[in-house]
Design a protein around this motif. Structure first.
Motif, PDB file in Angstrom:
ATOM      1  N   ALA A 285       0.865  -1.186   0.000  1.00  0.00           N
ATOM      2  CA  ALA A 285       0.000   0.000   0.000  1.00  0.00           C
ATOM      3  C   ALA A 285       0.905   1.241   0.000  1.00  0.00           C
ATOM      4  CB  ALA A 285      -0.906  -0.012   1.220  1.00  0.00           C
ATOM      5  N   GLN A 286       1.161   1.752  -1.194  1.00  0.00           N
ATOM      6  CA  GLN A 286       2.197   2.773  -1.361  1.00  0.00           C
ATOM      7  C   GLN A 286       1.760   4.171  -0.931  1.00  0.00           C
ATOM      8  OE1 GLN A 286       3.111   4.007  -5.409  1.00  0.00           O
ATOM      9  NE2 GLN A 286       5.302   3.976  -4.945  1.00  0.00           N
ATOM     10  N   GLN A 287       0.492   4.523  -1.158  1.00  0.00           N
ATOM     11  CA  GLN A 287       0.113   5.921  -0.942  1.00  0.00           C
ATOM     12  C   GLN A 287      -1.358   6.079  -0.554  1.00  0.00           C
ATOM     13  OE1 GLN A 287       1.774   9.256  -3.530  1.00  0.00           O
ATOM     14  NE2 GLN A 287      -0.311   9.201  -4.272  1.00  0.00           N
ATOM     15  N   LEU A 288      -1.603   7.047   0.330  1.00  0.00           N
ATOM     16  CA  LEU A 288      -2.961   7.471   0.675  1.00  0.00           C
ATOM     17  C   LEU A 288      -3.087   8.964   0.437  1.00  0.00           C
ATOM     18  CD1 LEU A 288      -3.631   5.678   4.106  1.00  0.00           C
ATOM     19  CD2 LEU A 288      -4.650   5.106   1.892  1.00  0.00           C
ATOM     20  N   VAL A 289      -4.181   9.382  -0.186  1.00  0.00           N
ATOM     21  CA  VAL A 289      -4.459  10.801  -0.404  1.00  0.00           C
ATOM     22  C   VAL A 289      -5.888  11.060   0.059  1.00  0.00           C
ATOM     23  CG1 VAL A 289      -4.579  12.699  -2.064  1.00  0.00           C
ATOM     24  CG2 VAL A 289      -2.909  10.854  -2.407  1.00  0.00           C
ATOM     25  N   PHE A 290      -6.057  12.001   0.979  1.00  0.00           N
ATOM     26  CA  PHE A 290      -7.406  12.302   1.477  1.00  0.00           C
ATOM     27  C   PHE A 290      -7.414  13.680   2.119  1.00  0.00           C
ATOM     28  CE2 PHE A 290      -5.048  10.016   4.698  1.00  0.00           C
ATOM     29  CZ  PHE A 290      -5.298  10.701   5.880  1.00  0.00           C
ATOM     30  N   GLU A 291      -8.600  14.152   2.394  1.00  0.00           N
ATOM     31  CA  GLU A 291      -8.789  15.445   3.047  1.00  0.00           C
ATOM     32  C   GLU A 291      -8.574  15.298   4.547  1.00  0.00           C
ATOM     33  OE1 GLU A 291     -12.847  17.403   4.081  1.00  0.00           O
ATOM     34  OE2 GLU A 291     -12.365  18.047   2.022  1.00  0.00           O
ATOM     35  N   HIS A 292      -7.676  16.100   5.092  1.00  0.00           N
ATOM     36  CA  HIS A 292      -7.407  16.016   6.529  1.00  0.00           C
ATOM     37  C   HIS A 292      -8.703  16.305   7.292  1.00  0.00           C
ATOM     38  CE1 HIS A 292      -5.805  16.855  10.505  1.00  0.00           C
ATOM     39  NE2 HIS A 292      -4.642  16.366  10.118  1.00  0.00           N
ATOM     40  N   PRO A 293      -9.098  15.422   8.217  1.00  0.00           N
ATOM     41  CA  PRO A 293     -10.396  15.584   8.885  1.00  0.00           C
ATOM     42  C   PRO A 293     -10.529  16.851   9.724  1.00  0.00           C
ATOM     43  CG  PRO A 293      -9.104  13.815   9.883  1.00  0.00           C
ATOM     44  CD  PRO A 293      -8.407  14.190   8.626  1.00  0.00           C
ATOM     45  N   ALA A 294      -9.407  17.442  10.133  1.00  0.00           N
ATOM     46  CA  ALA A 294      -9.471  18.652  10.956  1.00  0.00           C
ATOM     47  C   ALA A 294      -9.282  19.929  10.141  1.00  0.00           C
ATOM     48  CB  ALA A 294      -8.426  18.594  12.074  1.00  0.00           C
ATOM     49  N   THR A 295      -8.288  19.932   9.247  1.00  0.00           N
ATOM     50  CA  THR A 295      -7.951  21.151   8.506  1.00  0.00           C
ATOM     51  C   THR A 295      -8.653  21.261   7.169  1.00  0.00           C
ATOM     52  OG1 THR A 295      -6.044  20.173   7.362  1.00  0.00           O
ATOM     53  CG2 THR A 295      -5.670  21.074   9.575  1.00  0.00           C
ATOM     54  N   GLY A 296      -9.083  20.111   6.614  1.00  0.00           N
ATOM     55  CA  GLY A 296      -9.698  20.113   5.291  1.00  0.00           C
ATOM     56  C   GLY A 296      -8.704  20.167   4.158  1.00  0.00           C
ATOM     57  N   GLU A 297      -7.421  20.251   4.494  1.00  0.00           N
ATOM     58  CA  GLU A 297      -6.387  20.313   3.463  1.00  0.00           C
ATOM     59  C   GLU A 297      -6.076  18.922   2.911  1.00  0.00           C
ATOM     60  OE1 GLU A 297      -2.973  22.204   5.125  1.00  0.00           O
ATOM     61  OE2 GLU A 297      -3.957  24.160   5.362  1.00  0.00           O
ATOM     62  N   LYS A 298      -5.639  18.876   1.659  1.00  0.00           N
ATOM     63  CA  LYS A 298      -5.276  17.614   1.016  1.00  0.00           C
ATOM     64  C   LYS A 298      -4.003  17.065   1.664  1.00  0.00           C
ATOM     65  CE  LYS A 298      -4.039  15.663  -3.505  1.00  0.00           C
ATOM     66  NZ  LYS A 298      -3.825  15.986  -4.935  1.00  0.00           N
ATOM     67  N   LEU A 299      -4.058  15.817   2.081  1.00  0.00           N
ATOM     68  CA  LEU A 299      -2.910  15.161   2.709  1.00  0.00           C
ATOM     69  C   LEU A 299      -2.483  13.972   1.859  1.00  0.00           C
ATOM     70  CD1 LEU A 299      -1.007  14.846   5.197  1.00  0.00           C
ATOM     71  CD2 LEU A 299      -2.761  13.352   6.183  1.00  0.00           C
ATOM     72  N   THR A 300      -1.212  13.925   1.529  1.00  0.00           N
ATOM     73  CA  THR A 300      -0.649  12.811   0.757  1.00  0.00           C
ATOM     74  C   THR A 300       0.445  12.159   1.583  1.00  0.00           C
ATOM     75  OG1 THR A 300      -1.087  13.925  -1.351  1.00  0.00           O
ATOM     76  CG2 THR A 300       0.512  12.126  -1.380  1.00  0.00           C
ATOM     77  N   VAL A 301       0.307  10.867   1.837  1.00  0.00           N
ATOM     78  CA  VAL A 301       1.306  10.134   2.616  1.00  0.00           C
ATOM     79  C   VAL A 301       1.807   8.962   1.780  1.00  0.00           C
ATOM     80  CG1 VAL A 301       1.773   8.844   4.724  1.00  0.00           C
ATOM     81  CG2 VAL A 301       0.243  10.821   4.789  1.00  0.00           C
ATOM     82  N   HIS A 302       3.119   8.851   1.709  1.00  0.00           N
ATOM     83  CA  HIS A 302       3.758   7.846   0.857  1.00  0.00           C
ATOM     84  C   HIS A 302       4.581   6.892   1.718  1.00  0.00           C
ATOM     85  CE1 HIS A 302       6.954   6.294  -1.824  1.00  0.00           C
ATOM     86  NE2 HIS A 302       6.038   6.375  -2.768  1.00  0.00           N
ATOM     87  N   ALA A 303       4.414   5.599   1.494  1.00  0.00           N
ATOM     88  CA  ALA A 303       5.186   4.574   2.201  1.00  0.00           C
ATOM     89  C   ALA A 303       6.194   3.952   1.246  1.00  0.00           C
ATOM     90  CB  ALA A 303       4.259   3.490   2.745  1.00  0.00           C
ATOM     91  N   PRO A 304       7.487   4.113   1.512  1.00  0.00           N
ATOM     92  CA  PRO A 304       8.481   3.529   0.608  1.00  0.00           C
ATOM     93  C   PRO A 304       8.384   2.006   0.558  1.00  0.00           C
ATOM     94  CG  PRO A 304       9.515   4.317   2.629  1.00  0.00           C
ATOM     95  CD  PRO A 304       8.106   4.804   2.658  1.00  0.00           C
TER      96      PRO A 304
END
Length: 319
Positions: A285-304
């Motif tokens: 599972a390389q990457q998750l992209v979603f709206e931060h539940p508190a800030t509403g900003e787009k969050l992208t997290v990458h797992a090498p």
């Protein structure tokens, strides 16, 4: 050492669901409520209809709503439930694999080989390990799940309100999930959208299987070829729905099962890849992209990708 049990049965409990347990899965609610009762026993009383919600039968996946009334039958409860044993190497792996964390949730680069939670003959998993590492944490719950031998991004909520919001994002398909997978064989396509409904089934040995079936639930996965090797293809897989084993079954449906997949793959192919050093399913599972539940900003997290898989790819012959 065996846990000593109470000598008498508890009375029937009628529990009204308050906000703290809103949107929690029934099985997780019962596991927390009935500490010391084996998970297999909890699943059995739900399956037999001894647990009721609003006087009706439900399954363990039911999500509790505000005001629901849960009937819990008389059941022996451990006086002193023993803490699940969590091996030190799992604790060490958890400590060094946190990709993102704030007050509401954290994201792990889950190591392969560990279940996300204990049960079905497994003493402990990722969530039990985290709870032991952080005994001061009042709330730690899985937001979603990954198969035991799959590595990569795993979301853990630290607040009930955050758990509810993240569940909403997953249910509404507002979480973009990207996986890396190595498929057996040389896949001729560059990109393909697989729309094949999936249905849970049970094999003769009791093993849970998922099959493509017209009577199943809608499932969609986008496969994109990244690199072609002799006898294998590295792909990016993006599930648009969240069905059990979806990527694995859709890959097999393409005629190119994931390398190392013992459930949906081909034994002779897996045997050949094992001889070349592939000891696990090549699914990450390389990457998750979603709206931060508190800030509403787009969050992208990458797992090498784990080094072990990176090293194996270096020895593959590109085409």
């Amino acid at each position: 050492m065996k846990t000593q049990l109470q000598s008498t049965f508890a009375n029937v409990q009628w529990v009204e669901i308050a906000e703290d347990h809103c949107d929690q899965r029934l099985d997780n609610f019962l596991i927390t409520r009935l500490k010391g009762v084996p998970k297999s026993r909890i699943y059995r009383i739900v399956r037999k209809g001894e647990v009721r919600v609003n006087k009706g039968r439900v399954d363990v996946n039911y999500r509790l709503a505000l005001g629901d009334v849960v009937r819990i039958p008389p059941i022996r409860v451990a006086e002193n439930a023993e803490e699940a044993f969590v091996p030190q190497h799992l604790k060490d792996a958890l400590q060094r694999n946190i990709l993102f964390e704030d007050d509401g949730f954290l994201i792990l680069n889950k190591p392969a080989g560990f279940a996300v939670h204990g049960g079905s003959g497994i003493d402990s998993g990722i969530i039990e390990g985290l709870r032991q590492l952080r005994p001061e944490a009042r709330f730690l719950e899985l937001v979603h799940r990954l198969d035991r031998d799959t590595s990569g991004c795993l979301l853990i909520a630290k607040k009930r309100s955050v758990l509810r919001r993240l569940h909403e994002l997953f249910r509404d398909d507002h979480v973009q999930k990207t996986y890396l997978a190595l498929l057996a064989g040389e896949w001729a396509r560059k990109k393909m959208v697989v729309n094949a409904p999936l249905q849970k089934n049970v094999a003769k040995g009791g093993e849970r299987m998922v099959i493509v079936s017209k009577t199943g639930k809608a499932a969609e996965t986008v496969f994109k070829r990244l690199k072609l090797y002799r006898g294998a293809t590295l792909v990016e897989a993006s599930p648009k729905t969240g069905r059990t084993h979806q990527i694995r079954v859709h890959a097999a449906y393409l005629g190119h099962p994931i390398v190392g997949d013992e459930r949906y793959g081909l034994e002779e192919v897996n045997r050949a890849f094992r001889a070349r050093g592939y000891k696990r399913i090549f699914l990450h599972a390389q990457q998750l992209v979603f709206e931060h539940p508190a800030t509403g900003e787009k969050l992208t997290v990458h797992a090498p990708l784990p080094e072990s898989l990176e090293d194996l790819l270096k020895h593959e012959e590109p085409l």
